[in-house]
Design an enzyme around this catalytic site. Structure first.
Site, PDB file in Angstrom:
ATOM      1  N   GLY A   9     -11.384  -1.483  -4.991  1.00 17.46           N
ATOM      2  CA  GLY A   9     -10.478  -1.286  -6.107  1.00 17.46           C
ATOM      3  C   GLY A   9     -10.808  -2.260  -7.226  1.00 17.46           C
ATOM      4  O   GLY A   9     -10.727  -1.940  -8.403  1.00 17.46           O
ATOM      5  N   TYR A  51     -15.220  -9.857  -8.273  1.00 14.54           N
ATOM      6  CA  TYR A  51     -15.932 -10.406  -7.104  1.00 14.54           C
ATOM      7  C   TYR A  51     -16.998 -11.424  -7.524  1.00 14.54           C
ATOM      8  O   TYR A  51     -18.125 -11.378  -7.078  1.00 14.54           O
ATOM      9  CB  TYR A  51     -16.523  -9.271  -6.262  1.00 14.54           C
ATOM     10  CG  TYR A  51     -15.424  -8.537  -5.521  1.00 14.54           C
ATOM     11  CD1 TYR A  51     -14.919  -9.040  -4.326  1.00 14.54           C
ATOM     12  CD2 TYR A  51     -14.853  -7.393  -6.050  1.00 14.54           C
ATOM     13  CE1 TYR A  51     -13.873  -8.409  -3.676  1.00 14.54           C
ATOM     14  CE2 TYR A  51     -13.800  -6.749  -5.399  1.00 14.54           C
ATOM     15  CZ  TYR A  51     -13.322  -7.271  -4.210  1.00 14.54           C
ATOM     16  OH  TYR A  51     -12.274  -6.655  -3.565  1.00 14.54           O
ATOM     17  N   HIS A  61     -12.489 -14.431  -6.359  1.00 11.42           N
ATOM     18  CA  HIS A  61     -13.175 -15.706  -6.158  1.00 11.42           C
ATOM     19  C   HIS A  61     -14.507 -15.594  -5.397  1.00 11.42           C
ATOM     20  O   HIS A  61     -15.490 -16.213  -5.771  1.00 11.42           O
ATOM     21  CB  HIS A  61     -12.257 -16.715  -5.447  1.00 11.42           C
ATOM     22  CG  HIS A  61     -12.885 -18.064  -5.277  1.00 11.42           C
ATOM     23  ND1 HIS A  61     -13.121 -18.891  -6.344  1.00 11.42           N
ATOM     24  CD2 HIS A  61     -13.356 -18.705  -4.171  1.00 11.42           C
ATOM     25  CE1 HIS A  61     -13.703 -19.993  -5.917  1.00 11.42           C
ATOM     26  NE2 HIS A  61     -13.865 -19.919  -4.606  1.00 11.42           N
TER      27      HIS A  61
HETATM   28  C1  LIG Z   1      -4.514  -1.149   2.464  1.00 12.76           C
HETATM   29  C2  LIG Z   1      -5.400  -1.317   1.280  1.00 12.76           C
HETATM   30  C3  LIG Z   1      -6.077  -2.505   1.102  1.00 12.76           C
HETATM   31  C4  LIG Z   1      -6.950  -2.670   0.027  1.00 12.76           C
HETATM   32  N1  LIG Z   1      -7.640  -3.849  -0.096  1.00 12.76           N
HETATM   33  C5  LIG Z   1      -8.507  -4.005  -1.127  1.00 12.76           C
HETATM   34  C6  LIG Z   1      -9.275  -5.209  -1.247  1.00 12.76           C
HETATM   35  O1  LIG Z   1      -9.187  -6.120  -0.444  1.00 12.76           O
HETATM   36  N2  LIG Z   1     -10.123  -5.310  -2.295  1.00 12.76           N
HETATM   37  C7  LIG Z   1     -10.283  -4.301  -3.218  1.00 12.76           C
HETATM   38  O2  LIG Z   1     -11.094  -4.457  -4.147  1.00 12.76           O
HETATM   39  N3  LIG Z   1      -9.592  -3.149  -3.108  1.00 12.76           N
HETATM   40  C8  LIG Z   1      -8.709  -2.970  -2.085  1.00 12.76           C
HETATM   41  N4  LIG Z   1      -8.016  -1.790  -1.954  1.00 12.76           N
HETATM   42  C9  LIG Z   1      -8.332  -0.671  -2.871  1.00 12.76           C
HETATM   43  C10 LIG Z   1      -9.328   0.291  -2.199  1.00 12.76           C
HETATM   44  O3  LIG Z   1     -10.516  -0.368  -1.804  1.00 12.76           O
HETATM   45  C11 LIG Z   1      -9.667   1.451  -3.129  1.00 12.76           C
HETATM   46  O4  LIG Z   1      -8.478   2.126  -3.412  1.00 12.76           O
HETATM   47  C12 LIG Z   1     -10.671   2.369  -2.468  1.00 12.76           C
HETATM   48  O5  LIG Z   1     -11.925   1.739  -2.341  1.00 12.76           O
HETATM   49  C13 LIG Z   1     -10.838   3.633  -3.280  1.00 12.76           C
HETATM   50  O6  LIG Z   1     -11.620   4.559  -2.532  1.00 12.76           O
HETATM   51  P1  LIG Z   1     -11.022   5.993  -2.173  1.00 12.76           P
HETATM   52  O7  LIG Z   1     -10.747   6.694  -3.478  1.00 12.76           O
HETATM   53  O8  LIG Z   1     -12.076   6.696  -1.400  1.00 12.76           O
HETATM   54  O9  LIG Z   1      -9.777   5.768  -1.358  1.00 12.76           O
HETATM   55  C14 LIG Z   1      -7.132  -1.613  -0.905  1.00 12.76           C
HETATM   56  C15 LIG Z   1      -6.404  -0.421  -0.746  1.00 12.76           C
HETATM   57  C16 LIG Z   1      -5.556  -0.276   0.344  1.00 12.76           C
HETATM   58  C17 LIG Z   1      -4.803   1.033   0.507  1.00 12.76           C
END
Ligand SMILES: Cc1cc2nc3c(=O)[nH]c(=O)nc-3n(C[C@H](O)[C@H](O)[C@H](O)COP(=O)(O)O)c2cc1C
Length: 194
Positions: free
Chosen positions: A110, A116, A123
């Site tokens: 996300g 990053y 960080h």
């Molecule tokens: C439970 C959960 C934890 C997440 N943790 C992170 C994270 O640690 N770092 C980050 O950049 N995004 C995080 N995200 C965002 C997801 O990585 C992002 O929505 C996903 O990669 C999008 O891919 P998709 O469209 O296939 O779901 C998190 C999302 C969820 C639901």
């Protein structure tokens, strides 16, 4: 002889996915690549360990494809690691069955690429955060490949913005199959988001 590539895919809410859904569809279509959707096969987390180990033995390159969740993988992939990479199979004095294979993490985040970095709000770099996966590969005698990362996944989703990433991912899989060095794993500047 082409390498046998196995994609282990872990996404607990595929119906909500904007990016991995499309990457998965594309990966399924790459000839010579085995695509294994862990949440589809094991919705109840009851992993068939002998089957998974057999499948690992039948491949040369293992790809973990998943969204980044809490700086790691969705829970089922962790469960898979805990159960499948057994002592005496994957590690330990006689656990040599994965030696010589390669491991690639293919991840969507996300957060942006800048998030990053040392100055960004996460960080740590992706490479640093993926250290547990890297060391898992090393302990099993596998080669850790430069991760394939798509940042800012929530900003993607329209066919136009996604297509370069899909093309890059299928190219990476085809290159792994053909034994060619994977192209640069970071988002190319032309499609990088701030
Ligand atoms: C439970 C959960 C934890 C997440 N943790 C992170 C994270 O640690 N770092 C980050 O950049 N995004 C995080 N995200 C965002 C997801 O990585 C992002 O929505 C996903 O990669 C999008 O891919 P998709 O469209 O296939 O779901 C998190 C999302 C969820 C639901």
């Amino acid at each position: 002889m082409p390498a046998r590539v196995l994609v282990l895919f872990a996404h607990p809410a595929l119906q909500k996915s904007r990016v991995n859904r499309h990457l998965a569809t594309a990966a399924r279509q790459v000839p010579g690549v085995t695509f294994h959707d862990l949440y589809e096969v094991y919705p109840d987390f009851q992993i068939d360990v002998p089957r998974e180990q057999e499948q690992l033995l039948a491949h040369d390159v293992i790809v973990f494809q998943h969204p980044f969740y809490w700086y790691s993988a969705p829970a089922l992939l962790k469960e898979w690691l805990d159960l499948v990479l057994e002592y005496g199979f994957a590690y330990g004095p006689t656990g040599t069955r994965l030696q010589g294979k390669s491991l690639l993490s293919a991840i969507t985040t996300g957060g942006s690429a800048h998030a990053y970095t040392r100055e960004g709000h996460n960080h740590f770099t992706m490479r640093e955060l993926l250290a547990p996966f890297e060391q898992t590969a090393r302990l099993c005698g596998m080669t850790w490949l430069d991760p394939f990362v798509i940042h800012h996944a929530s900003r993607l989703g329209e066919a136009t913005s996604l297509s370069p990433h899909i093309a890059r991912y299928t190219q990476v899989l085809a290159n792994l199959r053909d034994g060619q060095p994977a192209p640069a794993s970071v988002t190319p500047p032309s499609i990088a988001k701030p």
